[in-house]
Design a protein around this motif. Structure first.
Motif, PDB file in Angstrom:
ATOM      1  N   ALA A  54       0.719  -1.097   0.187  1.00 25.22           N
ATOM      2  CA  ALA A  54       0.187   0.072  -0.145  1.00 25.22           C
ATOM      3  C   ALA A  54       0.980   1.303  -0.140  1.00 25.22           C
ATOM      4  CB  ALA A  54      -0.751  -0.006   1.247  1.00 25.22           C
ATOM      5  N   GLY A  55       0.205   2.395  -0.138  1.00 24.58           N
ATOM      6  CA  GLY A  55       0.856   3.741  -0.076  1.00 24.58           C
ATOM      7  C   GLY A  55       1.218   4.354   1.303  1.00 24.58           C
ATOM      8  N   PRO A  56       0.705   5.583   1.241  1.00 24.31           N
ATOM      9  CA  PRO A  56       0.735   6.345   2.705  1.00 24.31           C
ATOM     10  C   PRO A  56      -0.172   5.913   3.507  1.00 24.31           C
ATOM     11  CG  PRO A  56      -0.342   7.784   0.877  1.00 24.31           C
ATOM     12  CD  PRO A  56       0.062   6.406   0.257  1.00 24.31           C
ATOM     13  N   ILE A  57       0.167   6.471   4.886  1.00 26.24           N
ATOM     14  CA  ILE A  57      -0.760   5.979   6.047  1.00 26.24           C
ATOM     15  C   ILE A  57      -1.422   7.196   6.371  1.00 26.24           C
ATOM     16  CG2 ILE A  57      -0.988   5.114   8.372  1.00 26.24           C
ATOM     17  CD1 ILE A  57       1.490   3.692   7.764  1.00 26.24           C
ATOM     18  N   GLU A  58      -2.548   7.509   6.686  1.00 25.53           N
ATOM     19  CA  GLU A  58      -3.480   8.436   7.135  1.00 25.53           C
ATOM     20  C   GLU A  58      -3.770   8.264   8.444  1.00 25.53           C
ATOM     21  OE1 GLU A  58      -7.640  11.245   6.665  1.00 25.53           O
ATOM     22  OE2 GLU A  58      -7.136   9.371   5.445  1.00 25.53           O
ATOM     23  N   LYS A  59      -3.229   9.164   9.449  1.00 26.13           N
ATOM     24  CA  LYS A  59      -3.838   8.903  10.946  1.00 26.13           C
ATOM     25  C   LYS A  59      -5.019   9.690  11.313  1.00 26.13           C
ATOM     26  CE  LYS A  59       0.305   9.437  12.766  1.00 26.13           C
ATOM     27  NZ  LYS A  59       1.105   9.260  13.946  1.00 26.13           N
ATOM     28  N   VAL A  60      -6.031   9.174  12.164  1.00 26.96           N
ATOM     29  CA  VAL A  60      -7.192  10.044  12.528  1.00 26.96           C
ATOM     30  C   VAL A  60      -7.235  10.077  14.049  1.00 26.96           C
ATOM     31  CG1 VAL A  60      -9.617  10.235  12.179  1.00 26.96           C
ATOM     32  CG2 VAL A  60      -8.390   9.658  10.225  1.00 26.96           C
ATOM     33  N   ALA A  61      -7.320  11.134  14.759  1.00 27.51           N
ATOM     34  CA  ALA A  61      -7.665  11.019  16.284  1.00 27.51           C
ATOM     35  C   ALA A  61      -9.201  11.322  16.376  1.00 27.51           C
ATOM     36  CB  ALA A  61      -7.050  12.142  16.844  1.00 27.51           C
ATOM     37  N   ALA A 121       4.785  -0.416   1.001  1.00 28.61           N
ATOM     38  CA  ALA A 121       5.524  -0.315  -0.301  1.00 28.61           C
ATOM     39  C   ALA A 121       4.617  -1.006  -1.227  1.00 28.61           C
ATOM     40  CB  ALA A 121       6.876  -1.462   0.001  1.00 28.61           C
ATOM     41  N   GLY A 122       4.746  -0.242  -2.512  1.00 29.50           N
ATOM     42  CA  GLY A 122       4.156  -0.645  -3.674  1.00 29.50           C
ATOM     43  C   GLY A 122       2.855  -0.022  -4.132  1.00 29.50           C
ATOM     44  N   THR A 123       1.779  -0.335  -3.792  1.00 25.86           N
ATOM     45  CA  THR A 123       0.510  -0.068  -4.524  1.00 25.86           C
ATOM     46  C   THR A 123       0.267   1.535  -4.584  1.00 25.86           C
ATOM     47  OG1 THR A 123      -0.783  -0.680  -3.286  1.00 25.86           O
ATOM     48  CG2 THR A 123      -0.139  -2.525  -4.400  1.00 25.86           C
ATOM     49  N   ASN A 124      -0.961   2.076  -4.998  1.00 27.14           N
ATOM     50  CA  ASN A 124      -1.327   3.081  -4.885  1.00 27.14           C
ATOM     51  C   ASN A 124      -2.567   3.205  -3.685  1.00 27.14           C
ATOM     52  OD1 ASN A 124      -0.120   4.534  -6.554  1.00 27.14           O
ATOM     53  ND2 ASN A 124      -1.256   3.792  -8.336  1.00 27.14           N
ATOM     54  N   ASP A 125      -2.845   1.980  -3.200  1.00 24.01           N
ATOM     55  CA  ASP A 125      -3.813   1.949  -1.877  1.00 24.01           C
ATOM     56  C   ASP A 125      -3.255   2.523  -0.949  1.00 24.01           C
ATOM     57  OD1 ASP A 125      -5.169   0.205  -3.542  1.00 24.01           O
ATOM     58  OD2 ASP A 125      -4.622  -1.648  -2.728  1.00 24.01           O
ATOM     59  N   MET A 126      -4.364   3.062   0.127  1.00 29.68           N
ATOM     60  CA  MET A 126      -3.906   3.808   1.181  1.00 29.68           C
ATOM     61  C   MET A 126      -4.339   3.229   2.364  1.00 29.68           C
ATOM     62  SD  MET A 126      -4.970   7.963   1.897  1.00 29.68           S
ATOM     63  CE  MET A 126      -6.718   7.192   2.619  1.00 29.68           C
ATOM     64  N   LYS A 128      -9.029   1.347  14.629  1.00 28.91           N
ATOM     65  CA  LYS A 128      -9.385   0.770  13.528  1.00 28.91           C
ATOM     66  C   LYS A 128      -8.203   1.059  12.483  1.00 28.91           C
ATOM     67  CE  LYS A 128     -12.468   3.110  11.508  1.00 28.91           C
ATOM     68  NZ  LYS A 128     -13.914   3.524  11.210  1.00 28.91           N
ATOM     69  N   LEU A 129      -8.095  -0.106  11.439  1.00 27.33           N
ATOM     70  CA  LEU A 129      -7.185   0.176  10.465  1.00 27.33           C
ATOM     71  C   LEU A 129      -7.768  -0.156   9.121  1.00 27.33           C
ATOM     72  CD1 LEU A 129      -4.353   0.738   9.585  1.00 27.33           C
ATOM     73  CD2 LEU A 129      -3.727  -1.656   9.524  1.00 27.33           C
ATOM     74  N   GLU A 130      -7.791   0.747   8.199  1.00 29.58           N
ATOM     75  CA  GLU A 130      -8.606   0.517   6.905  1.00 29.58           C
ATOM     76  C   GLU A 130      -7.688   0.456   5.663  1.00 29.58           C
ATOM     77  OE1 GLU A 130     -12.636   3.072   6.904  1.00 29.58           O
ATOM     78  OE2 GLU A 130     -11.124   3.978   8.094  1.00 29.58           O
ATOM     79  N   LEU A 131      -8.128  -0.354   4.603  1.00 33.28           N
ATOM     80  CA  LEU A 131      -7.423  -0.086   3.457  1.00 33.28           C
ATOM     81  C   LEU A 131      -8.214   0.095   2.454  1.00 33.28           C
ATOM     82  CD1 LEU A 131      -4.479  -1.012   2.106  1.00 33.28           C
ATOM     83  CD2 LEU A 131      -5.621  -2.967   1.402  1.00 33.28           C
ATOM     84  N   LEU A 132      -7.775   1.465   1.610  1.00 35.62           N
ATOM     85  CA  LEU A 132      -8.636   2.222   0.913  1.00 35.62           C
ATOM     86  C   LEU A 132      -7.808   2.063  -0.536  1.00 35.62           C
ATOM     87  CD1 LEU A 132      -9.228   5.179   3.012  1.00 35.62           C
ATOM     88  CD2 LEU A 132     -10.551   3.151   3.000  1.00 35.62           C
ATOM     89  N   ASP A 133      -8.966   1.901  -1.380  1.00 37.15           N
ATOM     90  CA  ASP A 133      -8.062   1.993  -2.870  1.00 37.15           C
ATOM     91  C   ASP A 133      -7.983   3.483  -3.214  1.00 37.15           C
ATOM     92  OD1 ASP A 133     -10.715   3.170  -3.773  1.00 37.15           O
ATOM     93  OD2 ASP A 133     -11.343   1.263  -5.039  1.00 37.15           O
ATOM     94  N   PRO A 134      -7.441   3.490  -4.527  1.00 38.50           N
ATOM     95  CA  PRO A 134      -7.009   5.199  -4.688  1.00 38.50           C
ATOM     96  C   PRO A 134      -8.212   6.240  -4.878  1.00 38.50           C
ATOM     97  CG  PRO A 134      -5.746   3.909  -6.171  1.00 38.50           C
ATOM     98  CD  PRO A 134      -6.709   2.942  -5.336  1.00 38.50           C
ATOM     99  N   ASN A 135      -9.352   5.671  -4.922  1.00 41.07           N
ATOM    100  CA  ASN A 135     -10.719   6.475  -4.964  1.00 41.07           C
ATOM    101  C   ASN A 135     -11.321   6.526  -3.590  1.00 41.07           C
ATOM    102  OD1 ASN A 135     -10.646   6.711  -7.904  1.00 41.07           O
ATOM    103  ND2 ASN A 135     -11.211   4.658  -8.014  1.00 41.07           N
ATOM    104  N   GLY A 136     -10.564   5.891  -2.700  1.00 45.22           N
ATOM    105  CA  GLY A 136     -11.087   6.158  -1.370  1.00 45.22           C
ATOM    106  C   GLY A 136     -12.232   4.971  -0.803  1.00 45.22           C
ATOM    107  N   MET A 137     -12.435   4.175  -1.675  1.00 44.66           N
ATOM    108  CA  MET A 137     -13.437   2.913  -1.605  1.00 44.66           C
ATOM    109  C   MET A 137     -12.602   1.706  -0.565  1.00 44.66           C
ATOM    110  SD  MET A 137     -16.172   3.440  -3.063  1.00 44.66           S
ATOM    111  CE  MET A 137     -16.958   1.815  -3.138  1.00 44.66           C
ATOM    112  N   GLN A 138     -13.152   1.253   0.215  1.00 42.20           N
ATOM    113  CA  GLN A 138     -12.560   0.247   1.275  1.00 42.20           C
ATOM    114  C   GLN A 138     -12.626  -1.095   0.803  1.00 42.20           C
ATOM    115  OE1 GLN A 138     -14.564  -1.364   5.061  1.00 42.20           O
ATOM    116  NE2 GLN A 138     -13.662   0.479   5.679  1.00 42.20           N
TER     117      GLN A 138
END
Length: 198
Positions: free
Chosen positions: A47-54, A87-92, A132-142
């Motif tokens: 996957a790509g970057p990691i977003e963190k949400v409080a 590493a690797g994809t455009n997923d987030m 919670k940890l979510e894996l999202l595609d480049p369009n934000g779909m889980q």
């Protein structure tokens, strides 16, 4: 016999109060390091970057978080920095701390003369953290999601000093966050294993 004036008496009292305040504030203040997981092997996602949400609230009834020199939620937010590599994809990846609470409830203690000679447990501390940890595609779909929660409790005796109480709560907080790590890793391996780089 010397009679002190009201002004003089006020000056003495004010001086004594200032000296007492200085004595109280000049002592060493305990500092507590953030809990880390750097000693553990990273979990590597394709996957790509990691977003963190409080996403937690510190306003729970009975919360003692504001009186502590460390913060459960803030430490929980550090978890992906230490454990997740990408590493690797455009997923987030999106990591959210959804609950982080430390609350205190008074316990019944022995009253009267007997109470003077009894060291009761005076407070019950409840700790809870959830993430919670979510894996999202480049369009934000889980594409996948895992959640983990950990809870611990401990009691404090009425004879403990403020420093001893803080240390006890910090030790419980450390253990709680290690519980969260183990549950997150278990959930990831069970439910998001296909997105990991082995």
């Amino acid at each position: 016999m010397t009679v002190m004036s009201i002004k003089g008496l006020r000056a003495v009292v004010a001086g004594a109060a200032l000296a007492l305040m200085a004595a109280c504030t000049s002592g060493p203040v305990a500092t507590y390091p953030d809990v880390t997981w750097r000693h553990l092997d990273p979990i590597v996602f394709a996957a790509g970057p990691i977003e963190k949400v409080a996403a937690w609230s510190d306003n729970e009834d009975g919360s003692i978080q504001s009186s502590l020199p460390f913060n459960l939620g803030r430490m929980a937010m550090n978890w992906p920095d230490d454990r997740i590599q990408t590493a690797g994809t455009n997923d987030m990846l999106r990591y959210s701390v959804t609950e982080a609470s430390i609350t205190s409830n008074a316990l019944k203690t022995t009253k009267g003369i007997k109470g003077v000679f009894t060291d009761d447990q005076s407070d019950k501390i409840d700790l809870k953290v959830a993430a919670k940890l979510e894996l999202l595609d480049p369009n934000g779909m889980q594409k996948g999601e895992v959640t983990a929660m950990a809870e611990r409790s401990r009691t404090l005796s009425e004879s403990m000093s403020v420093a001893e109480r803080e240390q006890a709560v910090y030790d419980a907080t450390t253990a709680l966050l290690m519980d969260l790590d183990r549950e997150m890793e278990r959930q990831i391996n069970n439910n998001l294993g296909r997105f990991l780089l082995r």
